[in-house]
Design an enzyme around this catalytic site. Structure first.
Site, PDB file in Angstrom:
ATOM      1  N   LYS A   1       0.835  -1.177   0.000  1.00  0.00           N
ATOM      2  CA  LYS A   1       0.000   0.000   0.000  1.00  0.00           C
ATOM      3  C   LYS A   1       0.885   1.248   0.000  1.00  0.00           C
ATOM      4  O   LYS A   1       2.029   1.135   0.417  1.00  0.00           O
ATOM      5  CB  LYS A   1      -0.946  -0.003   1.186  1.00  0.00           C
TER       6      LYS A   1
ATOM      7  N   LYS B   1      -1.404 -10.193  10.721  1.00  0.00           N
ATOM      8  CA  LYS B   1      -1.306 -10.197  12.185  1.00  0.00           C
ATOM      9  C   LYS B   1      -1.976 -11.452  12.750  1.00  0.00           C
ATOM     10  O   LYS B   1      -3.044 -11.843  12.295  1.00  0.00           O
ATOM     11  CB  LYS B   1      -1.971  -8.939  12.772  1.00  0.00           C
TER      12      LYS B   1
ATOM     13  N   ASP C   1      -5.191   6.254   4.723  1.00  0.00           N
ATOM     14  CA  ASP C   1      -4.040   5.537   5.273  1.00  0.00           C
ATOM     15  C   ASP C   1      -4.458   4.292   6.068  1.00  0.00           C
ATOM     16  O   ASP C   1      -3.753   3.292   6.070  1.00  0.00           O
ATOM     17  CB  ASP C   1      -3.252   6.506   6.173  1.00  0.00           C
TER      18      ASP C   1
ATOM     19  N   HIS D   1      -6.700  -1.202   6.151  1.00  0.00           N
ATOM     20  CA  HIS D   1      -6.606  -2.054   7.342  1.00  0.00           C
ATOM     21  C   HIS D   1      -7.951  -2.222   8.048  1.00  0.00           C
ATOM     22  O   HIS D   1      -8.358  -3.336   8.392  1.00  0.00           O
ATOM     23  CB  HIS D   1      -5.607  -1.475   8.346  1.00  0.00           C
TER      24      HIS D   1
HETATM   25  C1  BG6 Z   1       0.526   1.728   8.072  1.00  0.00           C
HETATM   26  C2  BG6 Z   1       0.153   3.173   8.083  1.00  0.00           C
HETATM   27  O1  BG6 Z   1      -0.056   1.072   6.977  1.00  0.00           O
HETATM   28  O2  BG6 Z   1       0.061   1.117   9.276  1.00  0.00           O
HETATM   29  C3  BG6 Z   1       0.704   3.875   9.286  1.00  0.00           C
HETATM   30  O3  BG6 Z   1       0.637   3.792   6.899  1.00  0.00           O
HETATM   31  C4  BG6 Z   1       0.330   3.160  10.552  1.00  0.00           C
HETATM   32  O4  BG6 Z   1       0.276   5.227   9.344  1.00  0.00           O
HETATM   33  C5  BG6 Z   1       0.633   1.670  10.444  1.00  0.00           C
HETATM   34  O5  BG6 Z   1       1.045   3.736  11.622  1.00  0.00           O
HETATM   35  C6  BG6 Z   1       0.076   0.909  11.633  1.00  0.00           C
HETATM   36  O6  BG6 Z   1       0.546  -0.408  11.605  1.00  0.00           O
HETATM   37  P1  BG6 Z   1       0.748  -1.227  12.954  1.00  0.00           P
HETATM   38  O7  BG6 Z   1       1.102  -2.597  12.495  1.00  0.00           O
HETATM   39  O8  BG6 Z   1       1.831  -0.537  13.712  1.00  0.00           O
HETATM   40  O9  BG6 Z   1      -0.560  -1.152  13.677  1.00  0.00           O
END
Ligand code: BG6
Length: 483
Positions: free
Chosen positions: A148, A182, A235, A240
């Protein structure tokens, strides 16, 4: 409990952008850990490819430093690191020109899995994909992995899909959403579909609402240029959080098979209602705690980009009609915590007088930190004095349940890369899924861009803007505490 590590087939993995941040922080240390576990065997190879003129020795030194920085000490075994480094090579490559491609081709071995990780800006996807084919570096079984952001709206995502489709079949394209890698996210599927307990209750008849929270303490400092063009909606939500929502809301796939799972997720995205503007709260963190605010970090004093968003989402289908999903995510919040909380409805009739002690059943799936699950149930308050009720957690922390083995749980990137080598696309987004997610996201973003919507300021270290509380209060519900 002994976890089984099944070695994957021998591979040659080329990482474009092999000296970049993601490669140094996540991909290469992750591959080292897979090597340490025995999953990556010693005849596999990793080839870093980037613009700089590095030797193999320079690249190995860089990776060795990354391992020192990003792998915990207890997992750093000098002999194994040495063996891992010997599996690394480097090729200087010009993504937009012809330099280096023949060198890369000469490194490819027949009869091993070839995978190409595009850890580069999306503007280079087309150039790299085309040259992999014109220079005969890729073969018909090769896999490509892309990161992404996969587009910034429907039109750009479609364009990227089209560019990739000119060179590779959908079955060869692995679009990473690291949330799907995850451990607990996959556990969500295990919990739903490997137990009889939950599925009969998994519908609007019994579920009052669902909350999905991804709270972060980090700011956008250092990546403001990217972030300011993106914002929390693009983002985090489009990808996600959408994936988490899909895994909760989807129908049981007929089999745990890539297309069966992705077909069901796609149906959920298509069933999402457009979101009304009154169901969205956008926020931007202010200065505080000795740090600058969002506008300082993004270097854009007039920025209207949101670093926080909360929204109420309705899934319009038989299963979910009437059960809202509340999503929120933001930077510089009180704590780093990601969880999904499924709040059940009240029992139809209470035989107890203790109305005060009564609370709903809540199933909380903690993604991070301290991955695990928690089912809030009612019991009798111990001791004499009649039948008073209290809520207690049936708590399962993976770290406790797995003991030392919890340390061996691969992180999201490691797991996903191993899936690429195995040729398993279940945890990767299909092109139509990404497009459907943008088709839902676009009108939301367009609406606030059209009216110049300005996010509400919030103090760092809090749970976000005040208005986000109202989003729940007006429905007589409450956000769970971020802690
Ligand atoms: C990324 C985003 O995809 O995921 C970030 O671009 C974010 O902004 C991150 O901080 C969060 O990932 P994780 O695994 O730390 O929850």
């Amino acid at each position: 409990m002994v976890s089984r590590v099944i070695p994957v087939d021998v591979f040659d993995l080329v990482i474009f952008g092999g000296t970049g941040d993601l490669a140094r922080r996540k991909i290469l240390p992750g591959l080292y850990r897979r090597f340490l576990s025995g999953q990556m065997t010693s005849d596999s190879r990793i080839i870093g490819a980037a613009r700089g003129e590095l030797t193999d020795a320079d690249f190995r030194k860089m990776v060795s430093d990354s391992i020192d920085e990003f792998v915990p000490k207890g997992r750093r075994d000098p002999a194994i690191i040495e063996a891992f480094l010997s599996r690394l090579h480097y090729v200087a490559i010009d993504a937009k020109g012809e330099g280096g491609w023949d060198n890369l081709k000469s490194l490819m071995r027949p009869n091993v899995v070839r995978a190409f990780y595009f850890s580069v800006a999306p503007s280079l996807f087309g150039d790299i994909a085309a040259r992999l084919n014109t220079h005969g570096v890729a073969d018909a079984q090769s896999r490509i992995v892309v990161e992404k952001p996969f587009g910034r709206d429907l039109a750009s995502a479609r364009a990227l899909n089209a560019i990739l489709a000119e060179q590779f079949a959908e079955s060869q394209i692995y679009r990473i959403d690291h949330y799907l890698g995850k451990e607990t996210v996959q556990n969500l599927m295990a919990v739903r579909f490997a137990n009889i307990l939950f599925e009969p209750l998994w519908k609007s008849e019994y579920i009052d609402h669902v909350q999905i929270t991804v709270a972060e303490t980090v700011s956008v400092e250092g990546r403001g240029a990217y972030y300011d063009k993106s914002g929390a909606m693009r983002d985090m939500v489009q990808n996600h959080m959408m994936q988490l929502l899909c895994l909760i809301a989807m129908e049981p796939p007929y089999h745990f098979d890539p297309d069966a799972v992705r077909d069901e997720k796609l149906k959920v995205i298509r069933a999402l209602d457009p979101v009304r503007s009154e169901d969205i709260v956008r926020g931007q963190y202010l200065a505080g705690g000795g740090q600058g605010g969002y506008v300082a970090h993004s270097e854009n004093v007039t920025s209207k980009t949101e670093s926080y968003i909360a929204l109420k989402v309705n899934v319009s289908n038989w299963r979910w009609k009437g059960t809202p999903f509340y999503l929120r995510t933001g930077k510089r919040l009180r704590a780093r915590t990601s969880e999904i909380a499924i709040t059940f409805k009240e029992p139809p009739h209470s035989i107890f007088d203790d109305a005060e002690g009564w609370r709903e059943n809540v199933l909380v799936i903690r993604l991070q930190p301290d991955e695990g699950m928690n089912l809030m149930v009612m019991i009798k308050e111990p001791g004499p004095g009649g039948m008073r009720l209290m809520q207690v957690p049936l708590d399962m922390s993976f770290a406790e349940a797995l003991g030392d083995e919890a340390e061996d749980i691969p992180d999201a990137y490691e797991r996903l890369i191993m899936d690429v080598i195995r040729g398993n696309q279940t945890l990767f987004m299909r092109g139509d899924e990404v497009e459907a997610a943008w088709a839902w996201t676009d009108p939301i973003i367009n609406a606030w861009e059209a009216k110049g919507d300005k996010p509400q300021g919030y103090d760092p270290g809090t749970s976000g803007p005040e208005d986000a509380l109202m989003l729940m209060h007006r429905d007589a519900r409450r956000w769970r505490e971020i802690r």
